[in-house]
Design a protein around this motif. Structure first.
Motif, PDB file in Angstrom:
ATOM      1  N   ARG A   3     -10.616  -8.395   6.331  1.00 21.62           N
ATOM      2  CA  ARG A   3     -10.425  -6.964   6.617  1.00 21.62           C
ATOM      3  C   ARG A   3      -9.199  -6.746   7.501  1.00 21.62           C
ATOM      4  O   ARG A   3      -8.366  -5.875   7.237  1.00 21.62           O
ATOM      5  CB  ARG A   3     -11.664  -6.370   7.280  1.00 21.62           C
ATOM      6  CG  ARG A   3     -11.574  -4.855   7.462  1.00 21.62           C
ATOM      7  CD  ARG A   3     -12.798  -4.222   8.125  1.00 21.62           C
ATOM      8  NE  ARG A   3     -14.055  -4.750   7.673  1.00 21.62           N
ATOM      9  CZ  ARG A   3     -14.866  -5.557   8.380  1.00 21.62           C
ATOM     10  NH1 ARG A   3     -14.506  -5.939   9.596  1.00 21.62           N
ATOM     11  NH2 ARG A   3     -15.998  -5.995   7.899  1.00 21.62           N
ATOM     12  N   ALA A   4      -9.071  -7.556   8.535  1.00 22.39           N
ATOM     13  CA  ALA A   4      -7.920  -7.421   9.439  1.00 22.39           C
ATOM     14  C   ALA A   4      -6.617  -7.688   8.692  1.00 22.39           C
ATOM     15  O   ALA A   4      -5.644  -6.943   8.851  1.00 22.39           O
ATOM     16  CB  ALA A   4      -8.056  -8.385  10.622  1.00 22.39           C
ATOM     17  N   ARG A   5      -6.592  -8.724   7.883  1.00 19.57           N
ATOM     18  CA  ARG A   5      -5.372  -9.051   7.146  1.00 19.57           C
ATOM     19  C   ARG A   5      -4.990  -7.921   6.188  1.00 19.57           C
ATOM     20  O   ARG A   5      -3.820  -7.542   6.103  1.00 19.57           O
ATOM     21  CB  ARG A   5      -5.556 -10.357   6.378  1.00 19.57           C
ATOM     22  CG  ARG A   5      -5.523 -11.592   7.262  1.00 19.57           C
ATOM     23  CD  ARG A   5      -5.905 -12.823   6.490  1.00 19.57           C
ATOM     24  NE  ARG A   5      -5.694 -14.043   7.263  1.00 19.57           N
ATOM     25  CZ  ARG A   5      -6.202 -15.221   6.929  1.00 19.57           C
ATOM     26  NH1 ARG A   5      -6.951 -15.338   5.832  1.00 19.57           N
ATOM     27  NH2 ARG A   5      -5.976 -16.274   7.675  1.00 19.57           N
ATOM     28  N   LEU A  24       1.560  -2.207   7.383  1.00 24.00           N
ATOM     29  CA  LEU A  24       2.951  -2.626   7.250  1.00 24.00           C
ATOM     30  C   LEU A  24       3.599  -1.952   6.037  1.00 24.00           C
ATOM     31  O   LEU A  24       4.730  -1.452   6.124  1.00 24.00           O
ATOM     32  CB  LEU A  24       3.030  -4.148   7.134  1.00 24.00           C
ATOM     33  CG  LEU A  24       4.414  -4.788   7.153  1.00 24.00           C
ATOM     34  CD1 LEU A  24       5.191  -4.423   8.409  1.00 24.00           C
ATOM     35  CD2 LEU A  24       4.273  -6.307   7.038  1.00 24.00           C
ATOM     36  N   PHE A  25       2.884  -1.897   4.924  1.00 26.97           N
ATOM     37  CA  PHE A  25       3.422  -1.211   3.743  1.00 26.97           C
ATOM     38  C   PHE A  25       3.570   0.290   3.992  1.00 26.97           C
ATOM     39  O   PHE A  25       4.551   0.895   3.561  1.00 26.97           O
ATOM     40  CB  PHE A  25       2.543  -1.465   2.514  1.00 26.97           C
ATOM     41  CG  PHE A  25       2.793  -2.796   1.873  1.00 26.97           C
ATOM     42  CD1 PHE A  25       3.936  -3.018   1.108  1.00 26.97           C
ATOM     43  CD2 PHE A  25       1.891  -3.841   2.019  1.00 26.97           C
ATOM     44  CE1 PHE A  25       4.169  -4.247   0.506  1.00 26.97           C
ATOM     45  CE2 PHE A  25       2.117  -5.072   1.422  1.00 26.97           C
ATOM     46  CZ  PHE A  25       3.258  -5.277   0.668  1.00 26.97           C
ATOM     47  N   ARG A  26       2.615   0.880   4.697  1.00 29.06           N
ATOM     48  CA  ARG A  26       2.727   2.310   5.039  1.00 29.06           C
ATOM     49  C   ARG A  26       3.972   2.543   5.886  1.00 29.06           C
ATOM     50  O   ARG A  26       4.709   3.494   5.674  1.00 29.06           O
ATOM     51  CB  ARG A  26       1.477   2.796   5.797  1.00 29.06           C
ATOM     52  CG  ARG A  26       0.229   2.878   4.980  1.00 29.06           C
ATOM     53  CD  ARG A  26       0.114   4.112   4.124  1.00 29.06           C
ATOM     54  NE  ARG A  26       0.063   5.296   4.957  1.00 29.06           N
ATOM     55  CZ  ARG A  26       0.754   6.396   4.715  1.00 29.06           C
ATOM     56  NH1 ARG A  26       1.540   6.488   3.675  1.00 29.06           N
ATOM     57  NH2 ARG A  26       0.671   7.432   5.509  1.00 29.06           N
ATOM     58  N   LEU A  33      -3.269  -5.911  -1.025  1.00 29.02           N
ATOM     59  CA  LEU A  33      -4.157  -6.817  -1.751  1.00 29.02           C
ATOM     60  C   LEU A  33      -3.348  -7.815  -2.575  1.00 29.02           C
ATOM     61  O   LEU A  33      -3.662  -9.015  -2.598  1.00 29.02           O
ATOM     62  CB  LEU A  33      -5.113  -6.021  -2.645  1.00 29.02           C
ATOM     63  CG  LEU A  33      -6.126  -6.854  -3.431  1.00 29.02           C
ATOM     64  CD1 LEU A  33      -7.030  -7.644  -2.486  1.00 29.02           C
ATOM     65  CD2 LEU A  33      -6.955  -5.948  -4.326  1.00 29.02           C
ATOM     66  N   LEU A  34      -2.316  -7.346  -3.239  1.00 31.18           N
ATOM     67  CA  LEU A  34      -1.455  -8.252  -4.001  1.00 31.18           C
ATOM     68  C   LEU A  34      -0.774  -9.275  -3.088  1.00 31.18           C
ATOM     69  O   LEU A  34      -0.708 -10.462  -3.419  1.00 31.18           O
ATOM     70  CB  LEU A  34      -0.387  -7.457  -4.771  1.00 31.18           C
ATOM     71  CG  LEU A  34      -0.879  -6.682  -5.989  1.00 31.18           C
ATOM     72  CD1 LEU A  34       0.233  -5.798  -6.534  1.00 31.18           C
ATOM     73  CD2 LEU A  34      -1.404  -7.631  -7.054  1.00 31.18           C
ATOM     74  N   LEU A  35      -0.269  -8.819  -1.950  1.00 31.89           N
ATOM     75  CA  LEU A  35       0.372  -9.722  -0.995  1.00 31.89           C
ATOM     76  C   LEU A  35      -0.613 -10.801  -0.554  1.00 31.89           C
ATOM     77  O   LEU A  35      -0.297 -11.997  -0.569  1.00 31.89           O
ATOM     78  CB  LEU A  35       0.864  -8.938   0.216  1.00 31.89           C
ATOM     79  CG  LEU A  35       1.567  -9.735   1.323  1.00 31.89           C
ATOM     80  CD1 LEU A  35       2.572  -8.850   2.035  1.00 31.89           C
ATOM     81  CD2 LEU A  35       0.591 -10.310   2.317  1.00 31.89           C
ATOM     82  N   LEU A  65       8.294  -7.602  -6.687  1.00 31.18           N
ATOM     83  CA  LEU A  65       7.328  -6.639  -7.203  1.00 31.18           C
ATOM     84  C   LEU A  65       6.415  -6.117  -6.092  1.00 31.18           C
ATOM     85  O   LEU A  65       6.243  -4.909  -5.933  1.00 31.18           O
ATOM     86  CB  LEU A  65       6.495  -7.291  -8.314  1.00 31.18           C
ATOM     87  CG  LEU A  65       5.437  -6.423  -8.962  1.00 31.18           C
ATOM     88  CD1 LEU A  65       6.090  -5.303  -9.754  1.00 31.18           C
ATOM     89  CD2 LEU A  65       4.550  -7.265  -9.860  1.00 31.18           C
ATOM     90  N   ILE A  66       5.857  -7.038  -5.298  1.00 33.15           N
ATOM     91  CA  ILE A  66       4.943  -6.646  -4.218  1.00 33.15           C
ATOM     92  C   ILE A  66       5.657  -5.816  -3.159  1.00 33.15           C
ATOM     93  O   ILE A  66       5.133  -4.809  -2.687  1.00 33.15           O
ATOM     94  CB  ILE A  66       4.295  -7.896  -3.570  1.00 33.15           C
ATOM     95  CG1 ILE A  66       3.358  -8.581  -4.554  1.00 33.15           C
ATOM     96  CG2 ILE A  66       3.516  -7.507  -2.296  1.00 33.15           C
ATOM     97  CD1 ILE A  66       2.854  -9.936  -4.089  1.00 33.15           C
ATOM     98  N   SER A  67       6.846  -6.236  -2.779  1.00 38.25           N
ATOM     99  CA  SER A  67       7.563  -5.545  -1.698  1.00 38.25           C
ATOM    100  C   SER A  67       8.202  -4.232  -2.140  1.00 38.25           C
ATOM    101  O   SER A  67       8.675  -3.455  -1.313  1.00 38.25           O
ATOM    102  CB  SER A  67       8.634  -6.467  -1.110  1.00 38.25           C
ATOM    103  OG  SER A  67       9.643  -6.733  -2.065  1.00 38.25           O
TER     104      SER A  67
END
Length: 194
Positions: free
Chosen positions: A131-133, A140-142, A156-158, A187-189
């Motif tokens: 959950r923390a990760r 971080l993405f936000r 989730l992909l990361l 793709l993820i980033s």
């Protein structure tokens, strides 16, 4: 493993027991974490163990708590960035876990996850870490400008890419695993959508 020196014997504290128990867990599984083995490898008597812990279960709880706290703290540290550096940090996180995995850390992670399959307390610790990760990666993405939904999906992909890849044996993979990893990272980033 070698037995600890006489000097270590006098300064042995609770954390030494937890550290060695964690190493044994990674090497031999839960069954390998035995008080007698720990005492012998630390070069002390079992009485020293009981000075620090009520019983083996108390030691196992300390192993879980130490692992949980360390992973949650590391996750929060990995998510630290400013809006200007968020996407760069995302790439660093992906690379840190998938290109240069900490083999000892991977063995510990696998052992604890195996333990969690049969133990509710270990499962709760793993759930807290997961959950923390995911929450930290989502944040971080936000910070990098993604919507909440897109940030959660990318987190989730990361997570699944980085940890899955860190546990794979590359020598048996395709020769182009590095190139594939770079494509997945883009793709993820979100670099491919720019």
């Amino acid at each position: 493993m070698e037995t600890r020196s006489e000097n270590t014997r006098h300064t042995l504290d609770r954390s030494a027991w937890v550290q060695l128990a964690t190493e044994l867990l990674a090497e031999d599984g839960l069954a390998g974490v035995r008080v007698e083995v720990l005492a012998k490898q630390l070069g002390v008597t079992k009485g020293s163990f009981y000075w620090h812990f009520k019983d083996r279960q108390a030691l196992l709880e300390a192993v879980l708590e130490t692992w949980r706290e360390g992973r949650v703290r590391d996750s929060a540290r990995q998510a630290e960035a400013t809006p200007a550096t968020a996407r760069e940090q995302i790439r660093r996180v992906i690379d840190a876990y998938s290109i240069r995995p900490n083999r000892k850390g991977v063995r510990i992670e696998l052992a604890i996850r195996d333990w969690a399959r049969r133990d509710a307390q270990a499962a709760a610790a793993v759930e807290d870490v997961d959950r923390a990760r995911l929450d930290d990666a989502t944040a971080l993405f936000r910070l990098g400008g993604f919507s909440e939904n897109d940030a959660r999906m990318r987190a989730l992909l990361l997570y699944t890419h980085s940890f899955g890849l860190s546990m794979m044996v590359y020598t048996r993979m395709a020769d182009d695993i590095g190139q594939l990893h770079q494509q997945v990272t883009r793709l993820i980033s979100g670099e491919e959508t720019r």
